[in-house]
Design an enzyme around this catalytic site. Structure first.
Site, PDB file in Angstrom:
ATOM      1  N   SER A 159       0.809  -1.218   0.000  1.00  0.00           N
ATOM      2  CA  SER A 159       0.000   0.000   0.000  1.00  0.00           C
ATOM      3  C   SER A 159       0.843   1.269   0.000  1.00  0.00           C
ATOM      4  O   SER A 159       0.400   2.316  -0.481  1.00  0.00           O
ATOM      5  CB  SER A 159      -0.933   0.008   1.215  1.00  0.00           C
ATOM      6  OG  SER A 159      -0.199  -0.106   2.427  1.00  0.00           O
TER       7      SER A 159
ATOM      8  N   GLY B 136      -1.872  -4.262   0.997  1.00  0.00           N
ATOM      9  CA  GLY B 136      -1.925  -5.476   1.795  1.00  0.00           C
ATOM     10  C   GLY B 136      -0.965  -6.562   1.355  1.00  0.00           C
ATOM     11  O   GLY B 136      -0.913  -7.628   1.981  1.00  0.00           O
TER      12      GLY B 136
ATOM     13  N   ASN C  75       4.033  -5.450   5.725  1.00  0.00           N
ATOM     14  CA  ASN C  75       2.922  -6.252   6.227  1.00  0.00           C
ATOM     15  C   ASN C  75       3.401  -7.548   6.879  1.00  0.00           C
ATOM     16  O   ASN C  75       2.762  -8.050   7.808  1.00  0.00           O
ATOM     17  CB  ASN C  75       1.947  -6.555   5.087  1.00  0.00           C
ATOM     18  CG  ASN C  75       1.221  -5.306   4.628  1.00  0.00           C
ATOM     19  OD1 ASN C  75       0.674  -4.555   5.431  1.00  0.00           O
ATOM     20  ND2 ASN C  75       1.222  -5.064   3.337  1.00  0.00           N
TER      21      ASN C  75
ATOM     22  N   ASP D 212      -4.566   7.026  10.009  1.00  0.00           N
ATOM     23  CA  ASP D 212      -4.221   5.711  10.551  1.00  0.00           C
ATOM     24  C   ASP D 212      -2.801   5.650  11.089  1.00  0.00           C
ATOM     25  O   ASP D 212      -2.389   4.656  11.678  1.00  0.00           O
ATOM     26  CB  ASP D 212      -4.428   4.619   9.497  1.00  0.00           C
ATOM     27  CG  ASP D 212      -3.553   4.824   8.246  1.00  0.00           C
ATOM     28  OD1 ASP D 212      -2.653   5.691   8.263  1.00  0.00           O
ATOM     29  OD2 ASP D 212      -3.788   4.114   7.253  1.00  0.00           O
TER      30      ASP D 212
ATOM     31  N   HIS E  75       0.021   5.235   6.812  1.00  0.00           N
ATOM     32  CA  HIS E  75       0.196   5.535   5.389  1.00  0.00           C
ATOM     33  C   HIS E  75       0.499   7.023   5.182  1.00  0.00           C
ATOM     34  O   HIS E  75      -0.190   7.875   5.728  1.00  0.00           O
ATOM     35  CB  HIS E  75      -1.059   5.153   4.607  1.00  0.00           C
ATOM     36  CG  HIS E  75      -1.340   3.691   4.630  1.00  0.00           C
ATOM     37  ND1 HIS E  75      -2.201   3.108   5.548  1.00  0.00           N
ATOM     38  CD2 HIS E  75      -0.856   2.683   3.857  1.00  0.00           C
ATOM     39  CE1 HIS E  75      -2.240   1.801   5.330  1.00  0.00           C
ATOM     40  NE2 HIS E  75      -1.434   1.520   4.324  1.00  0.00           N
TER      41      HIS E  75
END
Length: 221
Positions: free
Chosen positions: A48, A85, A114, A195, A198
């Site tokens: 991402s 992801g 991830n 969040d 990002h």
């Protein structure tokens, strides 16, 4: 004793699997088109952070890289095969199809975040990245490995080992290396979306400027 044989066998099985994978590549390779000169390709395999999560496709650092190449390196293009992801296992499973489809001259591998957030064993991530580097090299592409770092709450050994994976692989395969993609914004809370994971649209040019010095030498040879 059986456990000992199993432990010794796993690296051998992985090595054999990689050799079989690389041996199959020429059989599936398509001949390069003739006639009109084809653009040279930078293939980006990321998650991402490279897919431009939370923004329009043209606003991410990979898209900005495409714009810069058009201005400064005519004849080069970017193919962004990043998926939000994505893990190193996912990248490893996709790499053969991607390099055969796009016939890249340079592959940017920007995966691992991830894996770290899920606590994937470091050896597994290292094997996955090694497969991606090996497959890229086998089709003649140069490789830029873009690393990540993990927060200290995962434990000092894991955090250090996670970062070391990228350095060790870069040294082993003699690739270009950006040790930490988010280094220019790591301590700037305002550079992240809500969040806190990002980067924002405004941070994307900084990421490009961070990657560019390691990438551009691969375009000049």
């Amino acid at each position: 004793m059986k456990q000992g044989y199993a432990a010794c066998g796993r690296p051998m099985q992985w090595a054999i699997g990689l050799l079989v994978l690389l041996a199959l590549l020429p059989a599936f390779a398509r001949p390069a088109p003739t006639g009109t000169p084809q653009p040279r390709t930078v293939l980006v395999m990321g998650d991402s952070l490279s897919a431009g999560y939370g923004m329009a496709a043209h606003e991410g650092w990979v898209a900005l890289l495409g714009d810069r190449l058009a201005k400064e390196k005519p004849g080069w293009r970017v193919v962004n095969a990043s998926i939000s992801g994505e893990t190193t296992a996912g990248g490893s499973s996709r790499i053969v199809a991607e390099v055969l489809r796009h016939r890249p001259d340079v592959v940017v591998i920007a995966l691992g975040a991830n894996d770290g957030l899920r606590g994937l064993p470091l050896a597994e991530a290292r094997r996955n990245l090694a497969r991606m580097i090996g497959a890229s090299r086998h089709v003649g592409a140069k490789v830029l490995l873009v690393g990540m770092r993990m927060p200290p709450n995962l434990g000092a050994d894991y955090t250090a080992g996670f970062e070391r994976n990228y350095r060790d692989l870069s040294k082993l395969f003699d690739t270009a290396l950006v040790p930490f993609l988010l280094e220019p914004i790591a301590l700037d809370r305002d550079a992240y979306q809500d969040d806190n994971l990002h980067p924002t649209i405004g941070a994307q040019p900084k990421l490009l400027e961070h990657v560019w010095p390691a990438l551009v030498p691969l375009l000049d040879h």
